[in-house]
Design an enzyme around this catalytic site. Structure first.
Site, PDB file in Angstrom:
ATOM      1  N   HIS A 100       0.840  -1.214   0.000  1.00  0.00           N
ATOM      2  CA  HIS A 100       0.000   0.000   0.000  1.00  0.00           C
ATOM      3  C   HIS A 100       0.874   1.263   0.000  1.00  0.00           C
ATOM      4  O   HIS A 100       0.905   2.027   0.972  1.00  0.00           O
ATOM      5  CB  HIS A 100      -0.889  -0.058   1.242  1.00  0.00           C
ATOM      6  CG  HIS A 100      -2.082   0.843   1.238  1.00  0.00           C
ATOM      7  ND1 HIS A 100      -2.002   2.197   1.020  1.00  0.00           N
ATOM      8  CD2 HIS A 100      -3.389   0.563   1.424  1.00  0.00           C
ATOM      9  CE1 HIS A 100      -3.221   2.709   1.096  1.00  0.00           C
ATOM     10  NE2 HIS A 100      -4.074   1.748   1.346  1.00  0.00           N
ATOM     11  N   GLU A 140      -0.891   1.024  -5.507  1.00  0.00           N
ATOM     12  CA  GLU A 140      -0.674  -0.128  -4.647  1.00  0.00           C
ATOM     13  C   GLU A 140      -0.677  -1.410  -5.467  1.00  0.00           C
ATOM     14  O   GLU A 140      -1.679  -1.769  -6.069  1.00  0.00           O
ATOM     15  CB  GLU A 140      -1.794  -0.158  -3.594  1.00  0.00           C
ATOM     16  CG  GLU A 140      -2.061   1.206  -2.962  1.00  0.00           C
ATOM     17  CD  GLU A 140      -3.433   1.308  -2.280  1.00  0.00           C
ATOM     18  OE1 GLU A 140      -4.023   0.273  -1.940  1.00  0.00           O
ATOM     19  OE2 GLU A 140      -3.908   2.444  -2.085  1.00  0.00           O
TER      20      GLU A 140
HETATM   21  C1  BG6 Z   1      -7.107   1.619  -0.062  1.00  0.00           C
HETATM   22  C2  BG6 Z   1      -8.540   1.207  -0.216  1.00  0.00           C
HETATM   23  O1  BG6 Z   1      -6.266   0.590  -0.482  1.00  0.00           O
HETATM   24  O2  BG6 Z   1      -6.845   1.904   1.305  1.00  0.00           O
HETATM   25  C3  BG6 Z   1      -9.441   2.314   0.308  1.00  0.00           C
HETATM   26  O3  BG6 Z   1      -8.827   0.919  -1.586  1.00  0.00           O
HETATM   27  C4  BG6 Z   1      -9.080   2.654   1.740  1.00  0.00           C
HETATM   28  O4  BG6 Z   1     -10.789   1.908   0.207  1.00  0.00           O
HETATM   29  C5  BG6 Z   1      -7.606   2.987   1.815  1.00  0.00           C
HETATM   30  O5  BG6 Z   1      -9.853   3.766   2.154  1.00  0.00           O
HETATM   31  C6  BG6 Z   1      -7.112   3.313   3.230  1.00  0.00           C
HETATM   32  O6  BG6 Z   1      -7.445   2.313   4.125  1.00  0.00           O
HETATM   33  P1  BG6 Z   1      -7.124   2.466   5.649  1.00  0.00           P
HETATM   34  O7  BG6 Z   1      -7.667   1.236   6.321  1.00  0.00           O
HETATM   35  O8  BG6 Z   1      -5.624   2.531   5.769  1.00  0.00           O
HETATM   36  O9  BG6 Z   1      -7.782   3.734   6.102  1.00  0.00           O
END
Ligand code: BG6
Length: 295
Positions: free
Chosen positions: A166, A271
């Site tokens: 991510h 990502e």
């Molecule tokens: C992304 C998702 O990978 O991560 C989104 O596609 C999400 O939907 C984002 O909002 C952040 O997620 P988190 O759990 O770190 O707030």
């Protein structure tokens, strides 16, 4: 000059003789910093990111495993928190290896981290009872960062997983950013009722974007450009999907650990992962996937 590696209870840092550096938190094995030789940060990290293990890190490269988002309809992972437990677990630092060139100007370093059923919390084990081990390798060279995961099923029954790197890229102005390499790709638009769509041309961002792309040709590099100039090129191995995410104004407002609130202008998440459906791993088998980010 040699690669300079330091580590304490909470993080591992490495600086190449040529000046580039990285920092990896043991919490989540999250890469929290990647700097060029002049000390400029290449990853975006929220000013309000929790780095003490109390929460997943908002920024850097959190690692998503074994579920992407939440999966209420996929029984084995239905109880897990959003994006799974790996980003919220304390990993072990397994060791380092370095390569040094004759002139020592292109030395590189690889840091290895591990997580397994034996090292996650009892609470995580209850939510996901499978026997697994993860090895995550972070390799820094003067012009690239490589992060790769090997997932092994150590148990005697198959399990199904999703995984994702991510990455929060730091950029100067989201309005000038475009992402290429996804043209014609099918995607799921998470901000429009999970409709299936097809990308026309480059991706540009002018509002909240949350999309899961499945490019037909997985070996085409995904390139983030700013003002027409290429900034990052992402090449993937195995990881067949690419999520593009920018929370924009309202979502950024709603995230307590997202600071500054207009920080969405300076980041884009691209990502690399395997998140469309689940990948089944038979007992004894291993899966590996990685991204190479070149500047
Ligand atoms: C992304 C998702 O990978 O991560 C989104 O596609 C999400 O939907 C984002 O909002 C952040 O997620 P988190 O759990 O770190 O707030």
């Amino acid at each position: 000059a040699q690669v300079n590696i330091t580590h304490d209870n909470s993080r591992v840092s490495a600086v190449l003789p040529s000046g580039e550096s990285i920092e990896v938190l043991l919490h989540g094995a999250t890469v929290t910093s990647w700097k060029d030789r002049a000390g400029n940060e290449r990853l975006w990290l929220s000013d309000a990111a929790k780095l003490d293990g109390s929460k997943a890190v908002r920024g850097g490269i959190p690692l998503v495993f074994p579920v992407f988002g939440t999966a209420p309809d996929h029984e084995p992972t239905s109880k897990l928190p959003q994006h799974g437990f790996a980003r919220n677990s304390r990993w072990d630092f397994l060791g380092k290896s370095t390569t040094e060139s004759s002139g020592q100007t292109d030395a590189s370093v690889k840091l290895d981290f591990g997580l397994s059923k034996a090292t996650i919390t009892d609470e995580a084990k209850k939510l996901w009872p499978f026997s697994f081990s993860l090895i995550y390798s972070v390799t820094l060279t003067p012009d690239a960062l490589r992060t790769g995961i090997v997932i092994t099923n150590d148990g005697d029954q198959p399990f199904e997983f999703q995984t994702l790197l991510h990455t929060y890229f730091r950029i100067g102005d989201i309005n000038k950013v475009s992402v290429s390499g996804l043209e014609d790709a099918a995607y799921i638009d998470k901000v429009d009722g999970a409709k299936e769509k097809q990308q026309a041309g480059d991706v540009s961002i002018a509002g909240e974007v949350d999309r899961v792309y499945h490019p037909a040709n997985p070996s085409t590099p995904v390139v983030i450009s700013e003002g027409g100039e290429s900034k990052f090129s992402i090449v993937r191995e195995t990881l067949g999907d690419v999520v593009v995410w920018n929370p924009w104004t309202e979502k950024a407002q709603g995230m307590g650990d997202f600071e500054p609130k207009d920080g969405y202008k300076n980041m884009i998440c691209v990502e690399a992962g395997s998140v469309k459906g689940f990948t089944k791993l038979e007992a004894g088998d291993a899966y590996s996937g990685e991204q190479v980010i070149t500047v």
